[in-house]
Design a protein around this motif. Structure first.
Motif, PDB file in Angstrom:
ATOM      1  N   ASN A   1       0.791  -1.230   0.000  1.00 49.41           N
ATOM      2  CA  ASN A   1       0.000   0.000   0.000  1.00 49.41           C
ATOM      3  C   ASN A   1       0.812   1.263   0.000  1.00 49.41           C
ATOM      4  O   ASN A   1       0.279   2.356  -0.152  1.00 49.41           O
ATOM      5  CB  ASN A   1      -0.778   0.038   1.326  1.00 49.41           C
ATOM      6  CG  ASN A   1      -2.209  -0.334   1.138  1.00 49.41           C
ATOM      7  OD1 ASN A   1      -2.864   0.220   0.275  1.00 49.41           O
ATOM      8  ND2 ASN A   1      -2.674  -1.253   1.928  1.00 49.41           N
ATOM      9  N   THR A   2       2.091   1.119   0.289  1.00 53.14           N
ATOM     10  CA  THR A   2       2.896   2.284   0.630  1.00 53.14           C
ATOM     11  C   THR A   2       3.247   3.118  -0.603  1.00 53.14           C
ATOM     12  O   THR A   2       3.513   2.572  -1.672  1.00 53.14           O
ATOM     13  CB  THR A   2       4.200   1.839   1.311  1.00 53.14           C
ATOM     14  OG1 THR A   2       4.780   0.793   0.515  1.00 53.14           O
ATOM     15  CG2 THR A   2       3.940   1.317   2.700  1.00 53.14           C
ATOM     16  N   PRO A   3       3.265   4.430  -0.450  1.00 51.35           N
ATOM     17  CA  PRO A   3       3.714   5.281  -1.556  1.00 51.35           C
ATOM     18  C   PRO A   3       5.230   5.150  -1.724  1.00 51.35           C
ATOM     19  O   PRO A   3       5.921   4.724  -0.795  1.00 51.35           O
ATOM     20  CB  PRO A   3       3.335   6.688  -1.091  1.00 51.35           C
ATOM     21  CG  PRO A   3       3.272   6.607   0.395  1.00 51.35           C
ATOM     22  CD  PRO A   3       2.889   5.198   0.741  1.00 51.35           C
ATOM     23  N   THR A   4       5.739   5.519  -2.893  1.00 48.90           N
ATOM     24  CA  THR A   4       7.182   5.445  -3.125  1.00 48.90           C
ATOM     25  C   THR A   4       7.789   6.834  -3.284  1.00 48.90           C
ATOM     26  O   THR A   4       8.936   6.969  -3.691  1.00 48.90           O
ATOM     27  CB  THR A   4       7.496   4.597  -4.377  1.00 48.90           C
ATOM     28  OG1 THR A   4       6.810   5.167  -5.494  1.00 48.90           O
ATOM     29  CG2 THR A   4       7.063   3.155  -4.180  1.00 48.90           C
ATOM     30  N   GLN A   5       7.003   7.839  -2.994  1.00 50.92           N
ATOM     31  CA  GLN A   5       7.560   9.187  -2.887  1.00 50.92           C
ATOM     32  C   GLN A   5       6.814   9.925  -1.777  1.00 50.92           C
ATOM     33  O   GLN A   5       5.735   9.495  -1.378  1.00 50.92           O
ATOM     34  CB  GLN A   5       7.492   9.946  -4.209  1.00 50.92           C
ATOM     35  CG  GLN A   5       6.113  10.027  -4.816  1.00 50.92           C
ATOM     36  CD  GLN A   5       6.144  10.616  -6.214  1.00 50.92           C
ATOM     37  OE1 GLN A   5       7.198  11.020  -6.709  1.00 50.92           O
ATOM     38  NE2 GLN A   5       5.000  10.679  -6.853  1.00 50.92           N
ATOM     39  N   ASP A   6       7.410  10.967  -1.282  1.00 47.90           N
ATOM     40  CA  ASP A   6       6.845  11.713  -0.143  1.00 47.90           C
ATOM     41  C   ASP A   6       6.510  10.766   1.007  1.00 47.90           C
ATOM     42  O   ASP A   6       5.445  10.856   1.617  1.00 47.90           O
ATOM     43  CB  ASP A   6       5.570  12.473  -0.559  1.00 47.90           C
ATOM     44  CG  ASP A   6       5.850  13.442  -1.691  1.00 47.90           C
ATOM     45  OD1 ASP A   6       6.972  13.984  -1.724  1.00 47.90           O
ATOM     46  OD2 ASP A   6       4.970  13.633  -2.544  1.00 47.90           O
ATOM     47  N   ILE A   7       7.424   9.841   1.293  1.00 47.21           N
ATOM     48  CA  ILE A   7       7.075   8.790   2.250  1.00 47.21           C
ATOM     49  C   ILE A   7       7.026   9.281   3.690  1.00 47.21           C
ATOM     50  O   ILE A   7       6.537   8.582   4.560  1.00 47.21           O
ATOM     51  CB  ILE A   7       8.033   7.584   2.161  1.00 47.21           C
ATOM     52  CG1 ILE A   7       9.464   7.991   2.542  1.00 47.21           C
ATOM     53  CG2 ILE A   7       7.990   6.939   0.802  1.00 47.21           C
ATOM     54  CD1 ILE A   7      10.353   6.796   2.840  1.00 47.21           C
ATOM     55  N   PHE A   8       7.571  10.452   3.936  1.00 43.86           N
ATOM     56  CA  PHE A   8       7.535  10.935   5.314  1.00 43.86           C
ATOM     57  C   PHE A   8       6.308  11.801   5.587  1.00 43.86           C
ATOM     58  O   PHE A   8       6.108  12.292   6.674  1.00 43.86           O
ATOM     59  CB  PHE A   8       8.840  11.660   5.660  1.00 43.86           C
ATOM     60  CG  PHE A   8      10.020  10.716   5.588  1.00 43.86           C
ATOM     61  CD1 PHE A   8      10.201   9.741   6.566  1.00 43.86           C
ATOM     62  CD2 PHE A   8      10.912  10.765   4.526  1.00 43.86           C
ATOM     63  CE1 PHE A   8      11.260   8.840   6.498  1.00 43.86           C
ATOM     64  CE2 PHE A   8      11.974   9.872   4.456  1.00 43.86           C
ATOM     65  CZ  PHE A   8      12.143   8.909   5.440  1.00 43.86           C
ATOM     66  N   GLN A   9       5.481  11.954   4.555  1.00 41.34           N
ATOM     67  CA  GLN A   9       4.225  12.670   4.763  1.00 41.34           C
ATOM     68  C   GLN A   9       3.136  11.656   5.103  1.00 41.34           C
ATOM     69  O   GLN A   9       3.266  10.476   4.818  1.00 41.34           O
ATOM     70  CB  GLN A   9       3.834  13.439   3.499  1.00 41.34           C
ATOM     71  CG  GLN A   9       4.766  14.603   3.230  1.00 41.34           C
ATOM     72  CD  GLN A   9       4.475  15.248   1.894  1.00 41.34           C
ATOM     73  OE1 GLN A   9       3.434  15.038   1.296  1.00 41.34           O
ATOM     74  NE2 GLN A   9       5.423  16.046   1.422  1.00 41.34           N
ATOM     75  N   ARG A  10       2.071  12.159   5.677  1.00 40.87           N
ATOM     76  CA  ARG A  10       0.921  11.322   5.998  1.00 40.87           C
ATOM     77  C   ARG A  10       0.396  10.684   4.705  1.00 40.87           C
ATOM     78  O   ARG A  10       0.253  11.364   3.683  1.00 40.87           O
ATOM     79  CB  ARG A  10      -0.122  12.259   6.611  1.00 40.87           C
ATOM     80  CG  ARG A  10      -1.357  11.651   7.172  1.00 40.87           C
ATOM     81  CD  ARG A  10      -2.168  12.821   7.754  1.00 40.87           C
ATOM     82  NE  ARG A  10      -3.574  12.487   7.868  1.00 40.87           N
ATOM     83  CZ  ARG A  10      -4.090  11.895   8.943  1.00 40.87           C
ATOM     84  NH1 ARG A  10      -3.323  11.566   9.955  1.00 40.87           N
ATOM     85  NH2 ARG A  10      -5.380  11.626   8.983  1.00 40.87           N
TER      86      ARG A  10
END
Lengths: 199, 498
Positions: B81-90
């Motif tokens: 499910n995880t995004p691969t950019q902006d990973i430190f944002q909600r």
């Protein structure tokens, strides 16, 4: 799990091979954390097409899906079985099932009945000639009956027994707690442990 | 070592009848032999979990008041499910975020080690396990993910399970299983330059079909397999499920031991010696029989590519889109017609004339450091075709960091590719990385199903070097189709928005 003995319902012809689990339920629907309520997700892409078989009466009310070979290939998602179950399917008929799908079905009381492809063709013919035809799937005699046609299906003895009794696997396994503990005592010490973390 | 007889060391002794690798590993994990047609009960050495297939299993444990039996044999990571950019944002998608948060709270409640997004060990579950050294020869490994077959590259018996089975393993650390049949896939000869393990497995699937492996454990053997690196072996075993097989295995050898040695969870000192001695016994005995055998000549293999909507619908890259009328079986004919309509392809079109919009380098099949190195060698000093956007998604944060140390990120960025954080990414349409309807993608992933990479997206499965060459030429291409690399292009890179 509910006990399964026999089921009679409207059969839905799905004349397609390699119906993979991404078609049964696209990945976007896998984000839910519940185990129910997946009926809207079943064949979500295909159901957007008005001609799709489940969008037509009386198939919309179907509970026995009659599909082409290699049903349930691909991803291990049990959500595929939940979606079929939640929609109202009790039985899927195919000449070949993907192993994981077959296993998942057995855990959820969905009967995966393996029928020879030539017999699948006969069933398709009957249920397409007379849409809404009911079929009876009998787990005791391992047969599918459509009108005057009765054909056998295959299912392994263990799954059949579990379905018939509606048994929970975990409960069965925990009866062998002593065997599990004895095995654990014999495991080599060098086998990896994830805890404590060594990174 | 305990003084009681170990099921593992016992099986070092020659058995009465010659056995296959799979049969040896099975026997070593037998908790209880099934009687009266009941399945065997097998012990599970490693249970990998991720956010998608675990929440309902944890919930099942809670409802039944059961404990997770062996948290020390359980490892979690966040990947699907995880995004691969902006990973430190909600995480923007609410249901995705909820699923990730559920895994985190479950891991905390039950005491499971979890590598969450942003952690240095986070990544695709099948990249993380081997990298940490928790995957070893002779083990049983399961995960609620069909590509668990990846770990078979170490000579482990590794397979994907459904969520009910995930719960079963959590509660009992065992699974009731009916013995699998065995199939030998012997790949003789030697791969030619530009041909990779991805091409082997795509050719295997095209040969035996998507249902050909049903009920079987495949054992890949032969000279071309022995010559492969561990990472290349993982690519092959990874896609065993695409042939319908429960698992794929490769006998452990010096290549395997070398890979495992020194990893965080690898045995050390005397334990290492004992482990290796046992691992050396994990070979199919001479005279053992398989239920089925397939032989492939590696010298004949060319780069392979899929044209249809299941991984068995593949052809050599030098070939053409097939004509459905040429298929003998009615079912195959109908499937081909449907696939060509979805893929928007005409029979007879040379594969190399098919233009693509997106190149995806990533997934549990091909996102390891070797994959990135091979692809970077192709794109280095070359210019990306203007019609193509390219995404490079390392399989784990560790792979990403290593690639950055080696400067591979720079090579990809200079080429005009998008350099991302680790995750399953565009392999499956579940996170923000998705194809748009109608977009065509050359993908190093494992499934070309309708809509797999995003609704309406069209997928051609390829190896990392073919993906890279395709990004250069803009149409499906082999490295041998490229002009010699020149100076880096002065043309500014295309904006990449996927």
């Amino acid at each position: 799990m509910e006990k399964f003995s026999t089921h009679t319902g409207i059969a839905v012809p799905l004349r397609q091979s390699n119906v993979d689990t991404d078609q049964i339920i696209p990945a976007v629907y896998l984000k839910r954390i519940t185990k129910t309520g997946f009926d809207d997700a079943l064949f979500a892409s295909w159901r957007k097409n008005d001609d799709f078989v489940l969008n037509r009466e009386p198939y919309r009310q179907g509970s026995v899906l009659v599909a082409g070979p290699d049903f349930g290939t691909g991803s291990s998602r049990e959500h595929a079985v939940w979606a079929l179950r939640d929609y109202g399917f009790k039985v899927v008929i195919s000449s070949r099932f993907a192993d994981i799908f077959r296993g998942n079905s057995g855990k959820q009381g969905l009967l995966a009945a393996q029928v020879e492809q030539s017999d699948v063709e006969l069933i398709w013919k009957r249920i397409e000639e007379e849409p809404g035809t009911e079929v009876t799937v009998d787990l005791e005699s391992r047969t599918v009956t459509v009108g005057s046609l009765t054909v056998p299906f295959q299912i392994d003895d263990y799954t059949r027994w579990r379905l018939t009794e509606g048994l929970d696997d975990i409960g069965l396994t925990l009866q062998h707690e002593e065997d599990i503990s004895a095995y654990e005592a014999r495991r080599p010490a060098w086998l990896p442990r994830t805890l404590p973390a060594r990174t | 070592m305990s003084s009681s007889p170990s099921p593992f060391t016992e099986s070092v002794e020659p058995a009465a009848a010659p056995r296959t690798l799979a049969e040896k590993v099975w026997a070593a994990h037998l908790v209880r032999q099934g009687q009266d047609g009941r399945p065997d009960l097998l012990y599970i050495d490693l249970h990998l979990i991720h956010e998608v297939t675990s929440p309902q299993a944890f919930e099942g444990l809670r409802l039944a008041g059961r404990q997770l039996r062996r948290v020390d044999l359980t490892l979690g990571t966040e990947d699907h499910n995880t995004p691969t950019q902006d990973i430190f944002q909600r995480i923007a998608d609410e249901t995705s975020r909820k699923q990730i948060e559920t895994l985190r709270s479950n891991a905390e409640e039950f005491g499971v080690r979890l590598h969450p997004l942003g952690d240095d060990e986070q990544g695709i579950v099948h990249v993380v396990g081997p990298q940490l050294g928790v995957t070893m020869p002779g083990m049983t490994v399961v995960c609620g993910d069909s590509h668990t077959s990846t770990h078979g590259a170490f000579g482990a018996l590794a397979f994907g399970i459904g969520t009910s089975e995930v719960e079963h393993v959590m509660a009992t650390q065992t699974l009731p299983l009916v013995p699998f049949k065995t199939m030998s896939i012997r790949v003789d000869g030697h791969l030619r330059p530009g041909v990779s393990s991805k091409d082997i497995i795509l050719a295997v699937i095209a040969k035996i079909g998507t249902g050909g492996g049903q009920g079987y454990v495949l054992e890949y053997r032969g000279s071309a397999i022995e010559e492969l690196s561990m990472e290349a072996r993982m690519t092959i075993c990874n896609m065993s499920i695409e042939a319908g097989a429960r698992a794929g295995m490769i006998a452990p050898d010096e290549t395997t031991f070398e890979y495992v040695k020194g990893r965080p969870h690898a045995p050390q000192g005397a334990d290492w010696d004992e482990a290796v001695e046992y691992w050396r016994s994990l070979r199919t005995d001479d005279g053992a029989t398989f239920d089925a055998e397939v032989v492939i000549d590696a010298d004949e293999l060319e780069p392979f590519v899929t044209w249809g909507t299941n991984p068995g619908q593949g052809v050599s890259l030098s070939g053409s889109v097939p004509d459905p009328e040429d298929f003998a079986e009615e079912n195959d004919k109908a499937a081909a017609q449907r696939a060509l309509q979805y893929m928007d392809l005409d029979p007879g079109t040379p594969m190399k004339e098919i233009p693509v919009d997106v190149v995806f380098l990533g997934s549990c099949t091909n996102s390891r450091i070797e994959d990135l190195r091979l692809a970077s060698e192709i794109v280095k000093g070359r210019t990306k075709a203007p019609n193509v956007t390219m995404m490079v998604v390392p399989g784990s944060q560790k792979v990403r960091l290593q690639a950055e140390q080696e400067g591979l990120d720079r090579v990809f960025k200079d080429f005009g590719a998008d350099w991302r954080f680790a995750g399953c990414s565009m392999c499956l349409g579940m996170n923000p990385d998705q194809l748009q309807p109608g977009q065509r993608c050359a993908s190093t992933s494992n499934r070309n199903f309708e809509g797999r990479q995003g609704k309406g997206g069209r997928t051609h499965l390829v190896s990392p070097v073919v993906a890279a060459a395709t990004a250069v030429r803009g149409t499906l291409s082999a490295p041998s189709d490229l002009e010699p690399a020149g100076a880096p292009s002065p043309v500014p890179a295309e904006p990449v928005a996927v």
